[in-house]
Enzyme design. Structure first.
Site, PDB file in Angstrom:
ATOM      1  CB  ILE A  77      -8.442   5.167   2.543  1.00 12.31           C
ATOM      2  CG1 ILE A  77      -8.787   6.589   3.010  1.00 12.31           C
ATOM      3  CG2 ILE A  77      -8.381   4.193   3.715  1.00 12.31           C
ATOM      4  CD1 ILE A  77     -10.210   6.725   3.530  1.00 12.31           C
ATOM      5  CG  PHE A 159       7.707   9.726  -0.802  1.00 14.14           C
ATOM      6  CD1 PHE A 159       8.088  10.393   0.361  1.00 14.14           C
ATOM      7  CD2 PHE A 159       8.289  10.114  -2.006  1.00 14.14           C
ATOM      8  CE1 PHE A 159       9.019  11.422   0.322  1.00 14.14           C
ATOM      9  CE2 PHE A 159       9.229  11.147  -2.056  1.00 14.14           C
ATOM     10  CZ  PHE A 159       9.592  11.802  -0.884  1.00 14.14           C
ATOM     11  CB  CYS A 176      -2.432   1.322   3.023  1.00 15.41           C
ATOM     12  SG  CYS A 176      -1.566   2.909   3.086  1.00 15.41           S
TER      13      CYS A 176
END
Length: 213
Positions: A77, A159, A176
């Site tokens: 996430i 990104f 993350c």
């Protein structure tokens, strides 16, 4: 604004909702797969949103019930929102497809962008993204996140580079999936304003390095 070179089309899409950006990614992806167009990169900001990759665990999600969009990229996430520059490269990778090598090129591109602003950043073994190393200010801190998918030899997703975003949005999640490190921004590290508008031309200059020679 759209900039086109012989190898790459760069589209500055402004502020775009996540679903609208995802639709545009898929449209471009289909065109690149079909050889109807060359490689392209979308550069934009999202309104505030959480997105969860395929490896997101239930305990990574916001505890307060904040909505999350589940997506088909790798990773866990993360948050997107104002003050963060998001890039979605739609690139045909050479055969044999080497996803790890592509991720390393994205990381290096972002490391070089940070260096132009005077920020020393790098990699951490076993973790994707671009990091400011641990120092007397605290543990290692992620300044840019990467989440990639490759379908039919062409990349999707991409990104995000934190410029001057509100970092408190990360407090609601385990960003993350990494609980023992922090999140930061160019502005927070450098102690001066660094806006998305400041970062855009620098990122654009470095984007051609993503295309394997």
């Amino acid at each position: 604004m759209t900039t086109t070179t012989p190898d790459l089309t760069i589209v500055r899409a402004g502020t775009l909702g996540y679903e609208a950006a995802w639709e545009e990614q898929r449209r471009l992806h289909e065109s690149v797969v079909a050889d109807e167009r060359g490689d392209a990169v979308l550069l934009l900001e999202h309104p505030s949103v959480y997105t969860a990759g395929k490896r997101t665990e239930p305990w990574d999600r916001p505890m307060d019930g904040t909505p999350v969009i589940d997506v088909d990229r790798g990773g866990k996430i993360t948050w997107h929102g104002p003050g963060q520059l998001v890039g979605y490269p739609i690139l045909r990778l050479p055969n044999p497809v080497d996803v790890v090598a592509y991720v390393r090129r994205v990381e290096q591109m972002l490391i070089d962008v940070c260096a132009e602003f005077g920020l020393v950043a790098g990699r951490i073994e076993g973790r994707s993204g671009v990091w400011v190393p641990a120092d007397d200010r605290g543990p290692a801190r992620k300044v840019a996140a990467i989440g990639i998918r490759v379908a039919r030899g062409v990349t999707l997703h991409g990104f995000s580079l934190n410029c001057d975003c509100d970092l408190t949005y990360y407090d609601r999640i385990v960003p993350c999936g990494i609980s023992d490190a922090g999140v930061t921004s160019l502005a927070a590290e450098l102690g001066r304003p660094v806006t998305v508008a400041d970062a855009l031309p620098v990122v654009e200059r470095h984007l051609p390095t993503l295309i394997e020679p």
